[in-house]
Design a protein around this motif. Structure first.
Motif, PDB file in Angstrom:
ATOM      1  N   GLU A 148       0.816  -1.131  -0.033  1.00 63.28           N
ATOM      2  CA  GLU A 148      -0.002   0.066  -0.074  1.00 63.28           C
ATOM      3  C   GLU A 148       0.894   1.345  -0.040  1.00 63.28           C
ATOM      4  N   MET A 149       2.063   1.322   0.977  1.00 62.24           N
ATOM      5  CA  MET A 149       2.736   2.439   0.990  1.00 62.24           C
ATOM      6  C   MET A 149       4.140   2.366   0.701  1.00 62.24           C
ATOM      7  N   GLY A 150       4.655   1.302   0.677  1.00 64.32           N
ATOM      8  CA  GLY A 150       6.077   1.099   0.201  1.00 64.32           C
ATOM      9  C   GLY A 150       6.778   0.720   1.306  1.00 64.32           C
ATOM     10  N   VAL A 151       8.037   0.568   1.132  1.00 68.01           N
ATOM     11  CA  VAL A 151       8.754   0.301   2.330  1.00 68.01           C
ATOM     12  C   VAL A 151      10.040   1.183   2.871  1.00 68.01           C
ATOM     13  N   VAL A 152      10.536   1.113   3.960  1.00 66.29           N
ATOM     14  CA  VAL A 152      11.787   2.102   4.505  1.00 66.29           C
ATOM     15  C   VAL A 152      12.645   0.824   5.247  1.00 66.29           C
ATOM     16  N   PRO A 153      13.978   1.095   5.395  1.00 66.17           N
ATOM     17  CA  PRO A 153      14.916   0.193   5.992  1.00 66.17           C
ATOM     18  C   PRO A 153      14.416  -0.151   7.298  1.00 66.17           C
ATOM     19  N   GLY A 154      14.417  -1.356   7.805  1.00 63.74           N
ATOM     20  CA  GLY A 154      14.140  -1.766   8.955  1.00 63.74           C
ATOM     21  C   GLY A 154      14.968  -1.732   9.962  1.00 63.74           C
ATOM     22  N   GLY A 155      14.711  -2.509  11.162  1.00 65.96           N
ATOM     23  CA  GLY A 155      16.017  -2.564  12.328  1.00 65.96           C
ATOM     24  C   GLY A 155      15.914  -1.394  13.143  1.00 65.96           C
ATOM     25  N   GLY A 156      14.747  -0.572  12.858  1.00 70.59           N
ATOM     26  CA  GLY A 156      15.235   0.914  13.684  1.00 70.59           C
ATOM     27  C   GLY A 156      15.791   1.813  13.144  1.00 70.59           C
ATOM     28  N   ALA A 157      16.373   1.519  11.891  1.00 71.03           N
ATOM     29  CA  ALA A 157      17.298   2.429  11.172  1.00 71.03           C
ATOM     30  C   ALA A 157      16.677   3.579  10.578  1.00 71.03           C
ATOM     31  N   THR A 158      15.618   3.695  10.169  1.00 74.91           N
ATOM     32  CA  THR A 158      14.797   4.723   9.603  1.00 74.91           C
ATOM     33  C   THR A 158      14.620   5.873  10.866  1.00 74.91           C
TER      34      THR A 158
END
Length: 520
Positions: free
Chosen positions: A410-420
């Motif tokens: 629906e809205m795309g992805v961002v880096p995980g692991g708290g990195a964003t």
């Protein structure tokens, strides 16, 4: 007289201390599950076997305290987790952790004499700006590998991730995915293609395969009507025409009864006409909409009095077509013909536009069901386990991961692991803009600082759960490019975007919005 139950009223530090203690107790139980090295939590049940779970919202719901003031704190955390679950379907642990961090920092500032209303204003302003920034940082889901990475991280299992990504890559966005219990010990996925209706045959005499108790028609003609068919005279000319051409017939109507039903059954048994009758799905206006969907999917003319059509005048060219129809006792699958693909796509586009205008939750849910039924069929994930406890845990993991994948699409992805969140915490220019927007309100500026200082908490907790010092890990990842972070699964500092450690942007945004709402 009636018994009088006293209410306890407490103010200032006394009330806040108990509230924070309740929040901390629940958050401490939940946050140990965060990340690939997160622990499981055992939940005792008053009946049945205990549950071993890794799901934030399930753990939060189970915690309560005999002290009513601490219980208020617990209920606030439950509200955070429930909101995160309802809005994005995942990210409940991150939301809970951010809430705990903001509340604890806020209490220290309140003790120094800050105005709580102004603090809330600053937190809300910062949350709104950060949500907008995450939206702009999000990258669309490119391929099946992205889906696999998201599902693997959300479920904590490569095997689960593979099954979920297979389901989504085959069905696409319009498809529906359901999690069911398997009879065996292994997990599998089954696909139901075409249009699925939650109605079966009206009479068991329509069954063509007695061992499986199903009726199967190959290349049948389809009659779609909102009328109740009880008189034989209404459909006799049509039945004679189809019997001559040796065509099979699937009738979808409000009901088929009386003389009409008995004639259809007799013809079926004698082999004169291969036929099956199904009750139309849903009720009222929704039934009409469902029938219109079926008419589009099969190329049939919708026979209804509103359009001036009567059953007596139905000709074979007004009937629809399908490659195959499989009718069970309580469900029907219509495998649609490829020649109606463009008509179905057009109908789905109209439904999507209508979905965006709806505000009622039930209407939206029903519209989503119609879109799923018409657009992509269903993937049934069958979960196998040796014990009931393991089965419940796996089902929760699957459901979280499916919600994560939907959010990512629906809205795309961002880096995980708290990195964003760590990257945003180090963006001093954006932070300064938000502080400037607070004007002369010093306490509101403190609110902005509270949220910003809390953003590193998820990365620290993931590292702590992996056996490292959270403060050391977060300091190594500070002031780096977007995506750089600690991969707790492999123990490597790297670009998490490249490594496939992804979070859905919707889940990250939702974690900030829900936690700041409750903490404020």
């Amino acid at each position: 007289g009636r018994p009088y139950f006293a209410k306890k009223v407490s103010f200032q530090d006394d009330s806040r201390a108990k509230l924070v203690a309740g929040i901390n107790q629940v958050a401490n139980a939940v946050k140990v599950t965060l990340g690939p090295k997160g622990r499981n939590v055992v939940l005792e049940k008053s009946y049945g076997s205990p549950e071993i779970v890794n799901d934030g919202v399930t753990i939060a719901r189970e915690v309560s305290f005999p002290d009513p003031e601490m219980n208020v704190g617990a209920k606030l955390v439950q509200e955070v987790a429930n909101r995160a679950e309802n809005n994005a379907g995942d990210g409940t642990t991150t939301s809970t952790l951010l809430t705990q961090e903001m509340v604890n920092q806020g209490m220290r500032i309140l003790a120094a004499g800050a105005n709580p209303v102004s603090l809330r204003k600053g937190i809300s302003l910062a949350a709104m700006k950060l949500a907008s920034e995450i939206k702009s940082l999000a990258k669309p889901v490119k391929d099946n590998t992205d889906l696999l990475n998201i599902a693997t991280i959300a479920s904590g299992s490569k095997d689960m991730g593979t099954i979920i990504s297979t389901a989504f890559s085959k069905l696409g966005e319009a498809g529906s995915t359901v999690v069911e219990e398997s009879q065996g010990l292994s997990d599998s996925v089954e696909f139901t293609e075409g249009v699925v209706i939650d109605r079966g045959y009206i009479s068991p005499y329509f069954v063509s395969d007695a061992s499986r108790q199903v009726c199967e028609l190959n290349s049948p003609r389809i009659l779609v009507t909102d009328r109740r068919i009880s008189s034989l005279d209404e459909i006799l000319p049509l039945l004679e025409e189809l019997a001559r051409s040796k065509s099979s017939l699937c009738i979808i109507a409000e009901d088929v009864a009386g003389e009409a039903l008995s004639t259809l059954v007799v013809n079926k048994i004698r082999g004169t006409l291969d036929v099956v009758a199904i009750k139309a799905p849903s009720f009222g206006e929704r039934r009409t909409a469902h029938l219109q969907d079926l008419a589009v999917a099969t190329g049939a003319t919708f026979i209804t009095d509103e359009l001036g059509f009567s059953l007596n005048n139905v000709k074979a060219d007004m009937l629809g077509n399908a490659e195959r129809v499989v009718v069970h006792k309580d469900s029907t699958t219509i495998v649609t013909s490829s020649k109606y693909k463009s008509a179905i796509a057009k109908r789905l586009k109209e439904m999507k536009a209508m979905y965006n205008t709806l505000s009622n939750a039930l209407d939206k849910k029903k519209m989503k069901e119609r879109m799923s039924a018409l657009g992509g069929g269903i993937a049934r994930i069958k979960v196998g386990a040796a014990t009931e406890t393991e089965l419940k845990d796996k089902r929760l993991r699957y459901e979280d991961a499916i919600n994560s994948v939907r959010s990512a699409i629906e809205m795309g992805v961002v880096p995980g692991g708290g990195a964003t969140l760590m990257y945003l915490a180090c963006q001093s220019a954006l932070k300064q803009d938000i502080i400037n927007a607070c004007g002369d309100d010093e306490d509101a500026k403190q609110g902005v600082e509270i949220l910003y200082r809390s953003l590193a908490a998820p990365m620290k907790q993931i590292a702590t759960n992996a056996g490292l010092d959270g403060a050391v890990v977060s300091s190594k990842c500070a002031n780096k490019k977007l995506g750089f972070g600690y991969n707790a699964a492999t123990g490597v500092y790297e670009d998490l975007l490249q490594a496939g450690v992804l979070d859905p942007a919707k889940v990250t945004i939702n974690a900030i919005e829900t936690s700041s709402s409750i903490a404020g």
